[in-house]
Design an enzyme around this catalytic site. Structure first.
Site, PDB file in Angstrom:
ATOM      1  N   ARG A  53       0.981  -1.272   0.073  1.00  0.00           N
ATOM      2  CA  ARG A  53      -0.098  -0.052   0.077  1.00  0.00           C
ATOM      3  C   ARG A  53       0.845   1.205  -0.084  1.00  0.00           C
ATOM      4  O   ARG A  53       1.672   1.264   0.842  1.00  0.00           O
ATOM      5  CB  ARG A  53      -1.085   0.000   1.272  1.00  0.00           C
ATOM      6  CG  ARG A  53      -1.822   1.474   1.341  1.00  0.00           C
ATOM      7  CD  ARG A  53      -3.116   1.126   2.045  1.00  0.00           C
ATOM      8  NE  ARG A  53      -2.613   1.141   3.536  1.00  0.00           N
ATOM      9  CZ  ARG A  53      -3.542   1.024   4.498  1.00  0.00           C
ATOM     10  NH1 ARG A  53      -4.762   1.106   4.107  1.00  0.00           N
ATOM     11  NH2 ARG A  53      -3.415   0.834   6.019  1.00  0.00           N
TER      12      ARG A  53
ATOM     13  N   ASP B 107      -4.304   2.316  14.026  1.00  0.00           N
ATOM     14  CA  ASP B 107      -3.572   2.791  12.880  1.00  0.00           C
ATOM     15  C   ASP B 107      -4.089   4.337  12.819  1.00  0.00           C
ATOM     16  O   ASP B 107      -4.798   4.947  13.685  1.00  0.00           O
ATOM     17  CB  ASP B 107      -3.291   1.919  11.658  1.00  0.00           C
ATOM     18  CG  ASP B 107      -4.602   2.017  10.749  1.00  0.00           C
ATOM     19  OD1 ASP B 107      -5.770   2.525  11.187  1.00  0.00           O
ATOM     20  OD2 ASP B 107      -4.540   1.213   9.930  1.00  0.00           O
TER      21      ASP B 107
END
Length: 537
Positions: free
Chosen positions: A164, A444
């Site tokens: 990612r 996160d």
């Protein structure tokens, strides 16, 4: 430090170790991509601002009339590669060496190595991450834990690797091209694909990516054009690069068909990025003072707007012949409390059963201990590799379904949890750690964004807690002060300094008259300042 390439400047030191990945040839490749696409990137970011102005004035998103022909036409994306037909459980995590090995060995079908929401983009983190991924692709990656003496290496059949990259909105300030920072997206994508595309294809897999934070099909078009140019420059077959788009913004939900269409030669499907999606909903309608979200814990995938978006993703993907991936379970095993651990696992099973029954082709977990739990659910409900043949022609999802605000309560406990999570995550992020366990959940940037977004919304929309108290900036400030006092007791003085920086940033974000798009932008400025300070000490 100026390089030999005209118009290119490195603002960070390049050690001999890092020079093995940021080679002159790799840098030249990144610069070509930057010069080809950065102008369009900036135009698209400006378009986001223009769209936000209209939303602030009361406009509500809807399916685009100008692209109705794409939605109504019968077309499909290019066939999926063999190793992407079965993605029933995927694990995600940062790009540190031990994590990569453990994730690839976890038993999950896919590991997404994350340069975005779970990695602080320090120079060291980024380049160490690319070294680690280079070694992982070639199956030479090992790790010796100096604390435990334990050795780590890859199993014979590790998970399929995805990467990612950072979103279009993030800069990579350590490299300037023609006086401007390189796009973080272009840097992450370019460096990985340059070093690994041919090696991956030789190993009968490919350069696979997750694309975050897209807000329109035009942003997907930009990615597709970058893929085409990269494939041309690297002399690899067109369509070799495959990408799964995270549908994690409320605006992208209305353009899922169009996003798949733009990437149709490079698409590996869509993923329901549930946590960022909640954050995006709050952010995009920050100007609507009648809109209030309840405590984060009450906004589950069972709420109407979340279930609607999940089902629409399934219908859209399957109609176009591609995978629809479910969302992240943020639970982590609770080793110290077997009863609480079983409660958490039960919640994971319910979540994954809903996804598999609805028709998702796979799901996400944040911890290796949850891989067997999720696998068991999907193996039972989906014995075949995927459910792409499960069509939902009668499903009708309207704009009203996607925009229905969840009901619930605002509590003192919810406010305090938002402060604790926001502070705890920001403190770790500022120290270079982008993924941290807090309160038995893996947090996160996405979940931290929800926390500070809710605090901003509750303050600026004059919300009241269920006990009758109004949520004011002064109340939030008081709770931050109390949380700081608790932190000072349990951590050392050096870390407490990081907490104080996090508290300052948190207060600034909550009190700001206009909603700050991403907390990682001002946090990145602080990280850069810290790097400069360390380099000159």
């Amino acid at each position: 430090m100026t390089t030999s390439a005209p118009g290119v400047e490195l603002t960070a030191p390049l050690s001999d170790r890092y020079a093995t990945v940021l080679t002159p040839e790799a840098l030249d490749f990144i610069v070509k991509l930057q010069r080809a696409f950065n102008g369009r990137r900036k135009e698209l970011l400006a378009a986001r601002v223009t769209r936000q102005t209209r939303l602030d004035a009361g406009e509500k998103p809807d399916f685009l009339p100008e692209t109705a022909e794409i939605r109504n036409a019968e077309w499909q994306v290019s066939p999926l590669p063999q190793d992407l037909l079965d993605r029933r459980v995927e694990i995600t995590g940062p790009v540190d060496r031990k994590m990569i090995i453990n994730a690839l060995n976890s038993g999950a079908k896919v590991f997404m190595a994350d340069f975005e929401d779970s990695t602080t983009p320090t120079w060291d983190n980024l380049l160490d991450g690319h070294i680690n991924l280079r070694d992982a692709v070639r199956r030479t990656i090992t790790f010796e834990d100096s604390k435990t003496g334990k050795s780590y290496k890859l199993i014979d059949n590790p998970a399929v690797l995805f990467v990612r990259a950072r979103g279009w909105h993030l800069d990579e300030a350590h490299i300037l091209v023609d006086g401007e920072p390189v796009s973080g997206s272009i840097f992450d994508f370019g460096l990985y694909v340059f070093h690994n595309a041919k090696e991956l294809l030789a190993r009968h897999t490919g350069p696979y990516f997750y694309l975050p934070k897209l807000e329109s099909h035009l942003e997907a078009r930009l990615w597709n054009d970058a893929f085409v140019l990269a494939e041309t420059l690297l002399d690899i077959p067109q369509g070799s690069i495959k990408a799964t788009v995270l549908i994690e913004t409320i605006l992208a939900t209305f353009e899922m068909d169009e996003i798949l269409y733009e990437l149709r030669d490079h698409s590996a499907g869509l993923n329901c990025g549930r946590w960022d999606y909640i954050f995006s909903f709050i952010k995009k309608f920050a100007g609507d003072k009648t809109l209030l979200f309840p405590d984060r814990g009450q906004v589950t995938m069972a709420t109407h707007f979340m279930r609607s978006y999940s089902k629409l993703a399934i219908k859209t993907c399957h109609r176009r012949g591609v995978s629809a991936m479910g969302g992240m379970s943020a639970f982590i095993p609770i080793k110290s409390d077997p009863i609480a651990n079983e409660r958490a696992l039960a919640q994971v099973r319910i979540d994954k059963e809903r996804e598999a029954t609805d028709g998702h082709d796979g799901t996400w977990v944040a911890h290796p201990g949850l891989v067997p739990v999720a696998l068991a659910v999907f193996d039972r409900i989906m014995p075949q590799p995927n459910q792409i043949d499960k069509q939902l022609p009668d499903l009708k999802i309207t704009a009203a379904d996607l925009l229905k605000v969840p009901e619930g309560t605002l509590t003192d406990a919810g406010l305090r949890l938002n402060v604790a999570v926001g502070l705890g995550y920001l403190e770790a992020w500022l120290r270079g750690i982008g993924c941290v366990p807090l309160f038995n959940l893996m947090e996160d940037a996405a979940t931290a964004e929800i926390s500070r977004a809710q605090l901003w919304q509750w303050v600026h929309h004059h919300a009241h807690l269920e006990d009758g108290r109004r949520v004011t900036a002064e109340l939030v400030d008081q709770v931050i002060t109390e949380e700081l006092a608790l932190a000072e007791i349990r951590i050392d003085a050096a870390r407490f300094e990081s907490y104080k920086h996090a508290a300052f940033l948190m207060r600034e974000l909550v009190k700001a008259p206009h909603f700050q798009d991403f907390l990682t932008v001002p946090a990145y400025a602080r990280v850069l300042a810290s790097e400069i300070f360390i380099s000159i000490r």
